[in-house]
Motif scaffolding. Sequence first.
Motif, PDB file in Angstrom:
ATOM      1  N   ARG A 239     -16.474   9.247 -12.260  1.00  0.00           N
ATOM      2  CA  ARG A 239     -16.866   7.607 -12.430  1.00  0.00           C
ATOM      3  C   ARG A 239     -17.193   7.303 -11.288  1.00  0.00           C
ATOM      4  NH1 ARG A 239     -13.952   9.636 -16.304  1.00  0.00           N
ATOM      5  NH2 ARG A 239     -13.544   8.539 -17.986  1.00  0.00           N
ATOM      6  N   GLY A 240     -17.775   8.156 -10.355  1.00  0.00           N
ATOM      7  CA  GLY A 240     -18.102   7.812  -9.133  1.00  0.00           C
ATOM      8  C   GLY A 240     -16.570   6.794  -7.252  1.00  0.00           C
ATOM      9  N   TYR A 241     -15.950   6.971  -7.737  1.00  0.00           N
ATOM     10  CA  TYR A 241     -15.137   6.457  -7.165  1.00  0.00           C
ATOM     11  C   TYR A 241     -14.839   7.381  -6.030  1.00  0.00           C
ATOM     12  CZ  TYR A 241     -14.673   2.660 -10.837  1.00  0.00           C
ATOM     13  OH  TYR A 241     -15.030   1.521 -11.614  1.00  0.00           O
ATOM     14  N   ARG A 242     -14.025   7.043  -5.228  1.00  0.00           N
ATOM     15  CA  ARG A 242     -13.560   7.854  -4.661  1.00  0.00           C
ATOM     16  C   ARG A 242     -11.663   7.610  -4.212  1.00  0.00           C
ATOM     17  NH1 ARG A 242     -12.050   8.381   2.252  1.00  0.00           N
ATOM     18  NH2 ARG A 242     -11.680  10.875   2.587  1.00  0.00           N
ATOM     19  N   ALA A 243     -11.127   8.547  -4.641  1.00  0.00           N
ATOM     20  CA  ALA A 243      -9.248   8.300  -5.149  1.00  0.00           C
ATOM     21  C   ALA A 243      -8.603   9.731  -4.343  1.00  0.00           C
ATOM     22  CB  ALA A 243      -9.213   8.917  -6.686  1.00  0.00           C
ATOM     23  N   LEU A 244      -7.715   9.334  -4.289  1.00  0.00           N
ATOM     24  CA  LEU A 244      -7.009  10.422  -2.743  1.00  0.00           C
ATOM     25  C   LEU A 244      -5.617  10.319  -3.858  1.00  0.00           C
ATOM     26  CD1 LEU A 244      -8.047   8.713   0.979  1.00  0.00           C
ATOM     27  CD2 LEU A 244      -9.068  10.393  -0.818  1.00  0.00           C
ATOM     28  N   ASP A 245      -4.641  11.364  -4.402  1.00  0.00           N
ATOM     29  CA  ASP A 245      -3.558  11.237  -4.279  1.00  0.00           C
ATOM     30  C   ASP A 245      -2.954  11.292  -3.246  1.00  0.00           C
ATOM     31  OD1 ASP A 245      -1.220  12.034  -5.793  1.00  0.00           O
ATOM     32  OD2 ASP A 245      -2.095  14.768  -6.469  1.00  0.00           O
ATOM     33  N   ILE A 246      -2.261  10.605  -3.048  1.00  0.00           N
ATOM     34  CA  ILE A 246      -0.958  10.907  -1.924  1.00  0.00           C
ATOM     35  C   ILE A 246       0.057  11.318  -1.812  1.00  0.00           C
ATOM     36  CG2 ILE A 246      -2.984   9.679  -0.831  1.00  0.00           C
ATOM     37  CD1 ILE A 246      -0.220   7.050  -1.285  1.00  0.00           C
ATOM     38  N   GLY A 247       1.186  11.272  -2.985  1.00  0.00           N
ATOM     39  CA  GLY A 247       1.568  11.635  -3.650  1.00  0.00           C
ATOM     40  C   GLY A 247       3.333  11.135  -2.539  1.00  0.00           C
ATOM     41  N   ASN A 248       3.814  11.769  -2.237  1.00  0.00           N
ATOM     42  CA  ASN A 248       5.072  11.402  -1.423  1.00  0.00           C
ATOM     43  C   ASN A 248       5.018  10.772  -0.285  1.00  0.00           C
ATOM     44  OD1 ASN A 248       7.227  11.293  -3.998  1.00  0.00           O
ATOM     45  ND2 ASN A 248       6.734  13.454  -3.125  1.00  0.00           N
ATOM     46  N   LEU A 249       3.119  10.524   0.395  1.00  0.00           N
ATOM     47  CA  LEU A 249       3.117   9.713   1.572  1.00  0.00           C
ATOM     48  C   LEU A 249       4.083   8.740   1.980  1.00  0.00           C
ATOM     49  CD1 LEU A 249       0.695  10.220   4.239  1.00  0.00           C
ATOM     50  CD2 LEU A 249      -0.333   9.089   3.151  1.00  0.00           C
ATOM     51  N   ASP A 250       4.838   8.032   1.423  1.00  0.00           N
ATOM     52  CA  ASP A 250       4.979   6.911   1.930  1.00  0.00           C
ATOM     53  C   ASP A 250       6.548   7.374   2.147  1.00  0.00           C
ATOM     54  OD1 ASP A 250       5.327   3.881   2.673  1.00  0.00           O
ATOM     55  OD2 ASP A 250       7.203   4.146   1.126  1.00  0.00           O
ATOM     56  N   MET A 251       6.733   8.295   1.627  1.00  0.00           N
ATOM     57  CA  MET A 251       8.514   8.784   1.810  1.00  0.00           C
ATOM     58  C   MET A 251       8.220   9.126   3.371  1.00  0.00           C
ATOM     59  SD  MET A 251      10.870  10.186  -0.682  1.00  0.00           S
ATOM     60  CE  MET A 251       9.809  11.857  -1.378  1.00  0.00           C
ATOM     61  N   GLU A 252       7.706  10.301   3.321  1.00  0.00           N
ATOM     62  CA  GLU A 252       7.615  10.877   4.742  1.00  0.00           C
ATOM     63  C   GLU A 252       7.592  10.360   5.902  1.00  0.00           C
ATOM     64  OE1 GLU A 252       7.076  14.583   5.235  1.00  0.00           O
ATOM     65  OE2 GLU A 252       7.610  15.233   2.676  1.00  0.00           O
ATOM     66  N   TYR A 253       6.394   9.124   5.581  1.00  0.00           N
ATOM     67  CA  TYR A 253       5.575   8.386   6.978  1.00  0.00           C
ATOM     68  C   TYR A 253       7.768   7.570   6.784  1.00  0.00           C
ATOM     69  CZ  TYR A 253       3.679   5.354  10.370  1.00  0.00           C
ATOM     70  OH  TYR A 253       3.596   4.248  10.842  1.00  0.00           O
ATOM     71  N   GLU A 254       7.780   7.153   5.654  1.00  0.00           N
ATOM     72  CA  GLU A 254       9.236   6.343   6.150  1.00  0.00           C
ATOM     73  C   GLU A 254      10.432   7.250   7.154  1.00  0.00           C
ATOM     74  OE1 GLU A 254      10.491   3.591   6.018  1.00  0.00           O
ATOM     75  OE2 GLU A 254       9.446   2.315   4.115  1.00  0.00           O
TER      76      GLU A 254
END
Length: 288
Positions: free
Chosen positions: A233-248
């Motif tokens: 539909r013309g949006y930019r979407a990033l499936d980031i999964g558990n990125l926040d947990m890894e960053y923590e």
Amino acid sequence: MKQKIKDILAAIAYFLYEKGILYNRIKVHDIDETIDELLHTEKSMVRFGDGEIVMIKGGSLMLQKASPEIAQGLQKILAYPDEKLMVTIPDIFETLSDHHSASRQFWREHLLFCRKTYEKYCDPRRRYYSTFVSRGYYYAKDRSVCGAQFAKIRKIWENRDVVIVEGERTHNGVGNDLLDTARSIERIICPPSDAYGAVPAILEACTAYDKDRLFLLSVGVAAKFLAVKLFERGYRALDIGNLDMEYEWFVRSASGKMKLEKHDLVSEEANRAAGYTAYLEQIKVRVN
């Protein structure tokens, strides 16, 4: 005894794979190449981890029940033809030397049982990107590079208006500075389990936004389907999964996996008591 036998078989199979005796036709960019592509293009991204491969084979996950519809949909996404949608898979086909021993053994065993699934559904004409872009800390034998990688990741949404699509326990960027580079943050909160059934309602909430928004998706298997639908539909979407947990885990210098306190917070009262008032103000839609 059974586990010992599996360990031995997995090690033998991977040795044959590594030496080229078992032919490897699947090519994957490494983490740094994947980050650079996200940073320097406007491509969208959908990520496949071990769980999505299990679902392609017909298995259920803890937070998503299996169905033929999900399995067939994931098969199609894995071979998605448009290169502007980055498809990521585990970067495990050429070497596991950069993994610590427990991670190395996990992925060896995964390949022992799932190698044929990758070979059947991955497109040999395309080069995939690395799923470890969002799981770059836990697996790493050498974690000295993680700081530089996370610094580049944080630049992807620098000065962007971001919409986070996540489960009610996820709390992406809450209590850390992962998303502090964004210009603004709004949130769509999704069901904590079996969110695939809510994809139409989640998509409706997402498409109410203008196309200049950057969507960060962290809603399990449902994120794969949302990423594709938003991209189309013309949006930019990033499936980031558990990125926040890894960053923590990175900012806490965790030696291994550890539970995060914020994942136990569900009610408004509990979030206010934790001091997460800004998080609550960012929530614009709750999809039941």
